[in-house]
Write a protein that holds these residues in place. Structure first.
Motif, PDB file in Angstrom:
ATOM      1  N   MET A 148      38.128  62.256  50.979  1.00 19.13           N
ATOM      2  CA  MET A 148      38.512  60.982  50.364  1.00 19.13           C
ATOM      3  C   MET A 148      38.138  60.962  48.893  1.00 19.13           C
ATOM      4  SD  MET A 148      37.457  58.203  53.229  1.00 19.13           S
ATOM      5  CE  MET A 148      38.833  57.274  53.771  1.00 19.13           C
ATOM      6  N   GLY A 149      37.051  61.599  48.563  1.00 21.54           N
ATOM      7  CA  GLY A 149      36.558  61.532  47.195  1.00 21.54           C
ATOM      8  C   GLY A 149      36.024  60.136  46.899  1.00 21.54           C
ATOM      9  N   LEU A 150      35.219  60.030  45.875  1.00 22.02           N
ATOM     10  CA  LEU A 150      34.655  58.727  45.532  1.00 22.02           C
ATOM     11  C   LEU A 150      35.772  57.731  45.204  1.00 22.02           C
ATOM     12  CD1 LEU A 150      32.232  56.923  44.994  1.00 22.02           C
ATOM     13  CD2 LEU A 150      32.104  57.877  42.673  1.00 22.02           C
ATOM     14  N   SER A 151      36.765  58.176  44.423  1.00 20.43           N
ATOM     15  CA  SER A 151      37.801  57.220  44.012  1.00 20.43           C
ATOM     16  C   SER A 151      38.654  56.793  45.210  1.00 20.43           C
ATOM     17  CB  SER A 151      38.671  57.807  42.907  1.00 20.43           C
ATOM     18  OG  SER A 151      39.354  58.932  43.394  1.00 20.43           O
ATOM     19  N   GLY A 152      38.855  57.700  46.162  1.00 19.97           N
ATOM     20  CA  GLY A 152      39.612  57.335  47.363  1.00 19.97           C
ATOM     21  C   GLY A 152      38.900  56.244  48.155  1.00 19.97           C
ATOM     22  N   MET A 153      37.595  56.400  48.308  1.00 16.23           N
ATOM     23  CA  MET A 153      36.824  55.376  49.020  1.00 16.23           C
ATOM     24  C   MET A 153      36.829  54.065  48.254  1.00 16.23           C
ATOM     25  SD  MET A 153      33.409  57.103  50.470  1.00 16.23           S
ATOM     26  CE  MET A 153      33.467  58.533  51.527  1.00 16.23           C
ATOM     27  N   GLN A 154      36.636  54.172  46.947  1.00 16.65           N
ATOM     28  CA  GLN A 154      36.574  52.944  46.134  1.00 16.65           C
ATOM     29  C   GLN A 154      37.875  52.161  46.240  1.00 16.65           C
ATOM     30  OE1 GLN A 154      35.510  54.819  42.412  1.00 16.65           O
ATOM     31  NE2 GLN A 154      33.381  54.141  42.576  1.00 16.65           N
ATOM     32  N   GLU A 155      38.982  52.895  46.275  1.00 15.67           N
ATOM     33  CA  GLU A 155      40.277  52.223  46.352  1.00 15.67           C
ATOM     34  C   GLU A 155      40.395  51.408  47.644  1.00 15.67           C
ATOM     35  OE1 GLU A 155      43.558  54.898  45.531  1.00 15.67           O
ATOM     36  OE2 GLU A 155      44.882  53.552  46.661  1.00 15.67           O
ATOM     37  N   ILE A 156      39.975  52.009  48.759  1.00 14.76           N
ATOM     38  CA  ILE A 156      40.047  51.277  50.031  1.00 14.76           C
ATOM     39  C   ILE A 156      39.100  50.074  50.009  1.00 14.76           C
ATOM     40  CG2 ILE A 156      39.764  51.423  52.539  1.00 14.76           C
ATOM     41  CD1 ILE A 156      40.426  54.335  52.409  1.00 14.76           C
ATOM     42  N   LEU A 157      37.886  50.292  49.514  1.00 21.58           N
ATOM     43  CA  LEU A 157      36.905  49.200  49.503  1.00 21.58           C
ATOM     44  C   LEU A 157      37.386  48.044  48.615  1.00 21.58           C
ATOM     45  CD1 LEU A 157      33.603  51.299  49.266  1.00 21.58           C
ATOM     46  CD2 LEU A 157      34.590  50.238  51.310  1.00 21.58           C
ATOM     47  N   ARG A 158      37.935  48.400  47.457  1.00 22.30           N
ATOM     48  CA  ARG A 158      38.446  47.338  46.573  1.00 22.30           C
ATOM     49  C   ARG A 158      39.608  46.598  47.244  1.00 22.30           C
ATOM     50  NH1 ARG A 158      37.498  51.212  41.812  1.00 22.30           N
ATOM     51  NH2 ARG A 158      35.481  50.452  41.086  1.00 22.30           N
ATOM     52  N   GLY A 159      40.407  47.345  47.983  1.00 20.00           N
ATOM     53  CA  GLY A 159      41.489  46.721  48.744  1.00 20.00           C
ATOM     54  C   GLY A 159      40.927  45.690  49.723  1.00 20.00           C
ATOM     55  N   HIS A 160      39.837  46.051  50.413  1.00 16.60           N
ATOM     56  CA  HIS A 160      39.220  45.110  51.357  1.00 16.60           C
ATOM     57  C   HIS A 160      38.742  43.847  50.645  1.00 16.60           C
ATOM     58  CE1 HIS A 160      38.166  48.652  54.282  1.00 16.60           C
ATOM     59  NE2 HIS A 160      39.440  48.338  54.311  1.00 16.60           N
ATOM     60  N   MET A 161      38.177  44.027  49.461  1.00 17.08           N
ATOM     61  CA  MET A 161      37.665  42.869  48.713  1.00 17.08           C
ATOM     62  C   MET A 161      38.828  41.947  48.306  1.00 17.08           C
ATOM     63  SD  MET A 161      34.495  43.723  48.757  1.00 17.08           S
ATOM     64  CE  MET A 161      33.245  44.984  48.444  1.00 17.08           C
ATOM     65  N   THR A 162      39.928  42.560  47.876  1.00 20.82           N
ATOM     66  CA  THR A 162      41.090  41.765  47.455  1.00 20.82           C
ATOM     67  C   THR A 162      41.678  41.005  48.639  1.00 20.82           C
ATOM     68  OG1 THR A 162      41.548  43.484  45.843  1.00 20.82           O
ATOM     69  CG2 THR A 162      43.305  41.902  46.244  1.00 20.82           C
ATOM     70  N   LEU A 163      41.829  41.677  49.773  1.00 16.93           N
ATOM     71  CA  LEU A 163      42.369  41.006  50.961  1.00 16.93           C
ATOM     72  C   LEU A 163      41.468  39.851  51.387  1.00 16.93           C
ATOM     73  CD1 LEU A 163      43.465  44.068  53.153  1.00 16.93           C
ATOM     74  CD2 LEU A 163      44.919  42.565  51.785  1.00 16.93           C
ATOM     75  N   THR A 164      40.161  40.070  51.265  1.00 13.42           N
ATOM     76  CA  THR A 164      39.209  39.024  51.648  1.00 13.42           C
ATOM     77  C   THR A 164      39.393  37.798  50.753  1.00 13.42           C
ATOM     78  OG1 THR A 164      37.664  40.739  52.301  1.00 13.42           O
ATOM     79  CG2 THR A 164      36.760  38.527  52.026  1.00 13.42           C
ATOM     80  N   GLN A 165      39.536  38.039  49.451  1.00 15.75           N
ATOM     81  CA  GLN A 165      39.714  36.907  48.538  1.00 15.75           C
ATOM     82  C   GLN A 165      41.023  36.164  48.826  1.00 15.75           C
ATOM     83  OE1 GLN A 165      37.442  35.455  46.704  1.00 15.75           O
ATOM     84  NE2 GLN A 165      36.072  37.030  47.517  1.00 15.75           N
ATOM     85  N   ASP A 166      42.018  36.898  49.291  1.00 18.09           N
ATOM     86  CA  ASP A 166      43.273  36.266  49.672  1.00 18.09           C
ATOM     87  C   ASP A 166      43.046  35.295  50.835  1.00 18.09           C
ATOM     88  OD1 ASP A 166      46.315  36.154  49.715  1.00 18.09           O
ATOM     89  OD2 ASP A 166      45.886  36.852  51.763  1.00 18.09           O
TER      90      ASP A 166
END
Ligand SMILES: *Cc1c(COP(=O)(O)O)cnc(C)c1O
Length: 474
Positions: free
Chosen positions: A358-376
């Protein structure tokens, strides 16, 4: 079974796994079976002669699968996730194939050295203090027990390990009223007692109040008790509340108390620089735990446990019978001395696969996605007059309730309990509840590896449609 037969069934099993992940949304998220329903389908006795894998796999599909709750379903919003990922599955399969018992360096040098390397990778990407040393433990509960035992032994100069309790020890363990049950359990097992677990009060964000901790410590000292360990939560289980680490850590330093930080779930957020402010003060900790097996895409079990002083940890657990002595004991990590069990699985392998693939950036992308969905979801709830958000949302857990007008607290509790049950019985989503300030609270985590906008939209739709079918007991 012969190797060639194994090869054929293993291919079949891998096909099954890939199909499972592709079709997972067809299953009810929460298993819909009744108690005893699986047990009664399983023969009372072991077969006398071996059965074919075809029969066994058929029963796996027909008997076992209906009793599985699908934690990898993107509409799994319960508890905290126990995420997997494909690279992790590959690692687990190979670990199983090697079948190595990695208790000491000698019994598989690669396992010991990869574990050391992975703990160093984690330390770096999470910006934890570089002098800490880490190991993989089974669960956060084990790691917290390790911390309590280490604190106990350090405080008594390793005398309880040697001579047992003398009857005059009066240790106290401190955590907030919101912290995880594993702390009280650890206090029980470590011989300190649940009655000596002090639950310190919290503020309106459900974080431990430092002034109340100080007061509890001072009162205990006046009463002849010995403050042993403070366990702070970075992300409580109820609502991901963040205890103030700097203030709590400074109190621990002032009074000479072990400081343990439980970031079992939220630790993964430290992979994101923009979420590291909740980690401020973590450098004051004597020990720190987080679970890659929750939100970091790595199959259960995989807990990362870091300590400031490896010497205390090892002195607490070390035992060296003749048959375990080896030539390299002074130069290598023998992880059997870093915790309770002797035997250890090769768990670093899946973590290596996940972090590399996944690499660090791959993980970060998924985690940031989770944060955005949560704010939605937060926005949807805030915009609706009949919902109330009951705790701050620092990460990706939303605590809320349905609150139509004209109902008292008891009716609201009853109504929200009905709501959780009817949503889960529908099988399309799965969420759990907690109580905050006595209020029955719906907990929704948006953190499954594969969750996307459409799943949050579905959750919202289901939530609205179920609120309209409730029958309040008025
Ligand atoms: C999940 C959780 C635990 C327990 O984790 P295990 O690995 O299952 O023992 C402990 N503390 C917190 C804050 C948690 O969220």
């Amino acid at each position: 079974m012969k190797a060639e037969t194994f090869r054929a069934y293993a291919h079949q099993a891998v096909d099954w796994m890939a199909d499972y992940y592709q079709q997972i949304e067809q299953y009810p998220v929460k298993s819909q079976v009744k108690p005893g329903e699986i047990l009664e389908q399983i023969p009372k006795h072991m077969p006398e002669s071996g059965e074919s894998m075809d029969e066994i796999l058929k029963d796996f599909n027909e008997v076992i699968m209906p009793g599985i709750t699908h934690w990898q379903h993107p509409n799994y919003h319960s508890y905290f996730p126990a995420n997997t990922s494909f690279p992790s599955l590959l690692g687990e399969m190979l670990t199983a194939a090697l079948g190595a018992q990695c208790m000491i360096w000698d019994t598989s040098p690669a396992a010991a050295e990869l574990e050391e390397a992975m703990m160093n990778w984690l330390k770096e990407v999470m910006q934890l203090p570089s002098e800490w040393e880490g190991s993989i433990q089974s669960t956060a509960s084990d790691a917290t027990l390790n911390a309590i035992l280490s604190a106990r032994e350090k405080k008594t100069d390793f005398q309880i390990n040697k001579n047992g309790f003398q009857g005059n020890e009066k240790f106290r363990v401190y955590c907030s009223s919101q912290t995880h049950s594993s702390i009280e359990k650890g206090a029980k097992i470590a011989g300190i007692g649940s009655a000596n677990t002090v639950k310190v009060g919290v503020d309106e964000s459900f974080a431990m109040k430092p002034d109340l901790l100080r007061k509890a410590i001072q009162e205990d000292i006046e009463n002849g008790l010995t403050p042993l360990i403070v366990i702070a939560a970075t992300g409580t289980t109820g609502s991901t509340a963040m205890d103030p680490l700097t203030e709590l850590g400074e109190i621990c330093q002032e009074f000479g108390i072990w400081f343990h930080v439980d970031a079992a779930y939220a630790g993964t957020a430290f992979l994101l620089p923009e979420f590291r402010d909740t980690q401020q003060g973590v450098e004051l900790a004597d020990s720190f735990v987080f679970n890659p097996h929750k939100w970091m895409f790595t199959n259960f079990d995989c807990t990362a446990y870091f300590v400031k002083d490896k010497g205390t940890l090892i002195r607490t657990f070390e035992i060296l019978p003749e048959y375990l002595k080896t030539q390299f004991d002074q130069t290598v990590n023998n992880y059997r001395d870093w915790g309770i069990p002797l035997g250890r699985r090769f768990r670093a392998l899946k973590l290596w696969f996940v972090m590399r693939n996944m690499g660090l950036s791959g993980m970060q992308e998924i985690l940031r996605g989770h944060m955005t969905l949560t704010q939605d979801l937060v926005k949807k709830l805030e915009a609706h007059p009949d919902f109330e958000i009951l705790a701050p949302v620092p990460l990706n857990l939303v605590c809320f309730r349905y609150k139509p007008t004209g109902m008292d607290e008891a009716q609201l509790n009853e109504l929200n309990a009905q709501l959780v049950k009817s949503m889960n019985d529908g099988g399309e989503v799965y969420l759990t509840h907690t109580k905050l300030d006595g209020k029955y609270t719906l907990r929704v985590v948006i953190g499954q590896t594969y969750v996307q906008q459409k799943h949050v939209d579905k959750l919202w739709e289901i939530l609205l449609s179920h609120t309209s079918t409730l029958t309040p007991a008025l």
